[in-house]
Write a protein that holds these residues in place. Structure first.
Motif, PDB file in Angstrom:
ATOM      1  N   VAL A 242       0.718  -1.112   0.163  1.00 21.21           N
ATOM      2  CA  VAL A 242      -0.008  -0.094  -0.137  1.00 21.21           C
ATOM      3  C   VAL A 242       0.779   1.289  -0.036  1.00 21.21           C
ATOM      4  O   VAL A 242       0.486   2.290  -0.855  1.00 21.21           O
ATOM      5  CB  VAL A 242      -1.059   0.046   1.350  1.00 21.21           C
ATOM      6  N   ARG A 243       1.772   1.349   0.771  1.00 21.29           N
ATOM      7  CA  ARG A 243       2.766   2.534   0.820  1.00 21.29           C
ATOM      8  C   ARG A 243       3.624   2.691  -0.383  1.00 21.29           C
ATOM      9  O   ARG A 243       3.618   3.889  -0.755  1.00 21.29           O
ATOM     10  CB  ARG A 243       3.878   2.249   1.916  1.00 21.29           C
ATOM     11  N   PHE A 260      -5.892  -0.375  -7.396  1.00 27.22           N
ATOM     12  CA  PHE A 260      -5.540  -1.584  -6.489  1.00 27.22           C
ATOM     13  C   PHE A 260      -5.138  -1.059  -5.331  1.00 27.22           C
ATOM     14  O   PHE A 260      -5.532  -2.160  -4.197  1.00 27.22           O
ATOM     15  CB  PHE A 260      -4.128  -1.991  -7.272  1.00 27.22           C
ATOM     16  N   ARG A 261      -4.745   0.148  -4.974  1.00 27.92           N
ATOM     17  CA  ARG A 261      -4.559   0.356  -3.654  1.00 27.92           C
ATOM     18  C   ARG A 261      -5.844   0.358  -2.885  1.00 27.92           C
ATOM     19  O   ARG A 261      -5.841   0.094  -1.653  1.00 27.92           O
ATOM     20  CB  ARG A 261      -3.916   1.982  -3.637  1.00 27.92           C
ATOM     21  N   LYS A 262      -6.877   0.735  -3.694  1.00 32.51           N
ATOM     22  CA  LYS A 262      -8.096   0.830  -2.694  1.00 32.51           C
ATOM     23  C   LYS A 262      -8.598  -0.449  -2.351  1.00 32.51           C
ATOM     24  O   LYS A 262      -9.191  -0.578  -1.315  1.00 32.51           O
ATOM     25  CB  LYS A 262      -9.213   1.579  -3.708  1.00 32.51           C
ATOM     26  N   VAL A 263      -8.419  -1.459  -3.337  1.00 31.34           N
ATOM     27  CA  VAL A 263      -8.671  -2.748  -3.012  1.00 31.34           C
ATOM     28  C   VAL A 263      -8.011  -3.341  -2.014  1.00 31.34           C
ATOM     29  O   VAL A 263      -8.507  -4.174  -1.298  1.00 31.34           O
ATOM     30  CB  VAL A 263      -8.661  -3.723  -4.291  1.00 31.34           C
ATOM     31  N   MET A 264      -6.536  -3.260  -1.909  1.00 32.77           N
ATOM     32  CA  MET A 264      -5.808  -3.614  -0.991  1.00 32.77           C
ATOM     33  C   MET A 264      -6.136  -2.814   0.402  1.00 32.77           C
ATOM     34  O   MET A 264      -6.219  -3.731   1.497  1.00 32.77           O
ATOM     35  CB  MET A 264      -4.252  -3.485  -1.287  1.00 32.77           C
ATOM     36  N   ILE A 265      -6.326  -1.882   0.730  1.00 33.27           N
ATOM     37  CA  ILE A 265      -6.936  -1.068   1.851  1.00 33.27           C
ATOM     38  C   ILE A 265      -8.036  -1.581   2.376  1.00 33.27           C
ATOM     39  O   ILE A 265      -8.264  -1.814   3.484  1.00 33.27           O
ATOM     40  CB  ILE A 265      -7.026   0.429   1.566  1.00 33.27           C
ATOM     41  N   SER A 266      -9.067  -1.581   1.475  1.00 27.91           N
ATOM     42  CA  SER A 266     -10.219  -2.462   1.884  1.00 27.91           C
ATOM     43  C   SER A 266      -9.976  -3.745   2.285  1.00 27.91           C
ATOM     44  O   SER A 266     -10.877  -3.918   3.448  1.00 27.91           O
ATOM     45  CB  SER A 266     -11.238  -2.278   0.585  1.00 27.91           C
ATOM     46  N   HIS A 276     -16.281  -0.222   7.282  1.00 23.96           N
ATOM     47  CA  HIS A 276     -17.683   0.546   7.338  1.00 23.96           C
ATOM     48  C   HIS A 276     -18.181   0.637   6.029  1.00 23.96           C
ATOM     49  O   HIS A 276     -17.785   0.038   4.966  1.00 23.96           O
ATOM     50  CB  HIS A 276     -17.067   1.599   8.033  1.00 23.96           C
ATOM     51  N   SER A 277     -19.342   1.566   5.880  1.00 25.78           N
ATOM     52  CA  SER A 277     -19.885   1.455   4.770  1.00 25.78           C
ATOM     53  C   SER A 277     -19.306   2.153   3.679  1.00 25.78           C
ATOM     54  O   SER A 277     -19.633   1.760   2.483  1.00 25.78           O
ATOM     55  CB  SER A 277     -21.405   2.388   4.970  1.00 25.78           C
ATOM     56  N   ARG A 278     -18.169   2.830   3.693  1.00 27.94           N
ATOM     57  CA  ARG A 278     -17.619   3.664   2.862  1.00 27.94           C
ATOM     58  C   ARG A 278     -16.669   2.437   2.178  1.00 27.94           C
ATOM     59  O   ARG A 278     -16.021   2.750   1.078  1.00 27.94           O
ATOM     60  CB  ARG A 278     -16.808   4.715   3.287  1.00 27.94           C
ATOM     61  N   GLU A 279     -16.475   1.468   2.758  1.00 28.21           N
ATOM     62  CA  GLU A 279     -15.359   0.333   2.229  1.00 28.21           C
ATOM     63  C   GLU A 279     -16.079  -0.347   1.239  1.00 28.21           C
ATOM     64  O   GLU A 279     -17.051  -0.766   1.224  1.00 28.21           O
ATOM     65  CB  GLU A 279     -14.641  -0.464   3.446  1.00 28.21           C
ATOM     66  N   MET A 280     -15.244  -1.094   0.554  1.00 28.06           N
ATOM     67  CA  MET A 280     -15.557  -1.649  -0.666  1.00 28.06           C
ATOM     68  C   MET A 280     -15.999  -3.263  -0.077  1.00 28.06           C
ATOM     69  O   MET A 280     -15.449  -3.803   0.668  1.00 28.06           O
ATOM     70  CB  MET A 280     -14.304  -1.967  -1.628  1.00 28.06           C
ATOM     71  N   SER A 281     -16.922  -3.758  -0.721  1.00 29.50           N
ATOM     72  CA  SER A 281     -17.608  -5.078  -0.376  1.00 29.50           C
ATOM     73  C   SER A 281     -16.635  -6.025  -1.169  1.00 29.50           C
ATOM     74  O   SER A 281     -15.999  -5.627  -2.246  1.00 29.50           O
ATOM     75  CB  SER A 281     -18.943  -5.392  -0.937  1.00 29.50           C
ATOM     76  N   PRO A 282     -16.505  -7.402  -0.901  1.00 31.00           N
ATOM     77  CA  PRO A 282     -15.748  -8.200  -1.654  1.00 31.00           C
ATOM     78  C   PRO A 282     -15.981  -8.249  -3.133  1.00 31.00           C
ATOM     79  O   PRO A 282     -15.237  -8.416  -4.102  1.00 31.00           O
ATOM     80  CB  PRO A 282     -15.895  -9.743  -0.787  1.00 31.00           C
ATOM     81  N   ALA A 283     -17.410  -8.175  -3.490  1.00 31.08           N
ATOM     82  CA  ALA A 283     -17.923  -8.234  -4.733  1.00 31.08           C
ATOM     83  C   ALA A 283     -17.526  -7.181  -5.511  1.00 31.08           C
ATOM     84  O   ALA A 283     -17.110  -6.951  -6.520  1.00 31.08           O
ATOM     85  CB  ALA A 283     -19.495  -8.119  -4.698  1.00 31.08           C
ATOM     86  N   ARG A 285     -14.709  -5.029  -4.787  1.00 31.75           N
ATOM     87  CA  ARG A 285     -13.223  -5.514  -4.946  1.00 31.75           C
ATOM     88  C   ARG A 285     -12.949  -6.128  -6.251  1.00 31.75           C
ATOM     89  O   ARG A 285     -12.174  -5.886  -7.247  1.00 31.75           O
ATOM     90  CB  ARG A 285     -12.649  -6.032  -3.777  1.00 31.75           C
ATOM     91  N   ARG A 286     -13.884  -7.510  -6.543  1.00 32.08           N
ATOM     92  CA  ARG A 286     -13.609  -8.072  -7.772  1.00 32.08           C
ATOM     93  C   ARG A 286     -14.229  -7.413  -8.868  1.00 32.08           C
ATOM     94  O   ARG A 286     -13.460  -7.414 -10.048  1.00 32.08           O
ATOM     95  CB  ARG A 286     -14.436  -9.383  -7.663  1.00 32.08           C
ATOM     96  N   GLU A 287     -15.077  -6.468  -8.869  1.00 29.39           N
ATOM     97  CA  GLU A 287     -15.551  -5.949  -9.782  1.00 29.39           C
ATOM     98  C   GLU A 287     -14.373  -4.721 -10.297  1.00 29.39           C
ATOM     99  O   GLU A 287     -14.081  -4.722 -11.432  1.00 29.39           O
ATOM    100  CB  GLU A 287     -17.016  -4.944  -9.545  1.00 29.39           C
ATOM    101  N   VAL A 288     -14.048  -4.066  -9.627  1.00 37.68           N
ATOM    102  CA  VAL A 288     -12.485  -3.171  -9.871  1.00 37.68           C
ATOM    103  C   VAL A 288     -11.523  -4.194 -10.268  1.00 37.68           C
ATOM    104  O   VAL A 288     -11.027  -3.538 -11.415  1.00 37.68           O
ATOM    105  CB  VAL A 288     -12.190  -2.639  -8.543  1.00 37.68           C
TER     106      VAL A 288
END
Length: 303
Positions: A242-243, A260-266, A276-283, A285-288
């Motif tokens: 992430v860094r 990818f950074r957003k997916v890894m942070i989530s 929390h609600s702002r985080e990506m769901s697993p689905a 993350r796969r969509e991204v």
């Protein structure tokens, strides 16, 4: 070199063949080229053909040999994915040969490090030129080591992020998965060294992002599958990635690295129970990740 790199980036066949390069001279080091010494005839014997060894600090000396090896990996991957013939061939001898090439490169990298170590640690502070030489050597070795481990991952692992996470054929239980995982952890350690020596990842920004991504997918898989059971070593490796992506997008702003950074942070937030609600769901993350496919019809980073 560019052809092999783009072959990986865009999941396309190679445009230049090895046999077209076998009679070409290898590039001379940048220092000789810029000094004009290649005209004098005293710059040492000229070498022809392909090389699998690190020979100098410039991009032709350490990166070109890696791209030569990558060409074989890209070519073999395309043949493996052939709809009729890919499953009819045993690839062990091919993989063994490429592994041997990577071992030769690793050995040459250690020799290169020894040759350009620039003396004892105390000498660096007293001699700025020697200190800069040592720093440049460590930086080249760190980047080369990382990319070398990523090539091991590409040789043994799956390239497509969605197929990796879905794991329909239980690849996660195979010996090749263990080999790829070991290489992914080693690659993350190399990223730590890179961030220490080159905090803004400005050494080779137009190339490095691709290898940072492919070297991170196994770690994402481990974090995704193990979730709250993920061990501390994998979590630290993911945080290092992430860094690195954060530094990379500041130097060269690319969408796939931001995504990818957003997916890894989530994924890390889910592991630590911070979702929390702002985080990506697993689905989600796969969509991204499905934007970037390395399947038989995928175009890699081209969207």
């Amino acid at each position: 070199m560019i052809d092999r790199h783009l072959g990986l980036c865009y999941n396309r066949p190679l445009a230049m063949l090895d046999n077209e390069c076998e009679d070409l001279y290898q590039p001379v080091p940048d220092t000789l080229w810029q000094a004009g010494e290649f005209y004098t005839g005293n710059s040492g014997p000229k070498r022809r053909g392909l090389s699998f060894q690190c020979t100098s600090h410039d991009v032709f000396g350490f990166f070109l040999p890696l791209m030569t090896i990558l060409g074989d990996i890209v070519d073999m991957n395309a043949q493996k994915n052939h709809p009729r013939f890919g499953q009819r061939t045993s690839w062990e001898s091919f993989e063994s040969e490429i592994t041997h090439q990577l071992e030769r490169y690793a050995y040459s990298l250690q020799e290169f490090k020894t040759q350009h170590g620039c003396g004892a640690p105390g000498d660096d502070a007293a001699d700025p030129i020697r200190g800069e030489c040592a720093h440049q050597t460590r930086k080249v070795v760190a980047y080369a080591t990382h990319i070398m481990h990523v090539l091991h991952i590409l040789l043994h692992g799956k390239w497509d992020p969605v197929a990796l996470l879905e794991d329909d054929n239980m690849w996660i239980c195979s010996q090749s998965f263990l080999s790829a995982t070991s290489s992914a952890i080693s690659a993350a350690h190399a990223v730590e060294e890179i961030l220490e020596l080159d905090p803004d990842l400005s050494f080779m920004p137009y190339f490095f992002g691709m290898y940072l991504l492919q070297g991170s997918l196994i770690l994402l898989l481990l974090a995704d599958k193990l979730s709250t059971e993920t061990n501390d070593g994998v979590i630290r490796a993911c945080e290092t990635i992430v860094r690195a992506h954060e530094a990379a997008v500041v130097t060269l702003n690319t969408e796939y690295q931001r995504n990818f950074r957003k997916v890894m942070i989530s994924t890390l937030a889910q592991i630590k129970g911070h979702s929390h609600s702002r985080e990506m769901s697993p689905a989600k993350r796969r969509e991204v990740l499905s934007l970037y496919r390395w399947t038989s019809l995928g175009n890699g980073l081209a969207i």
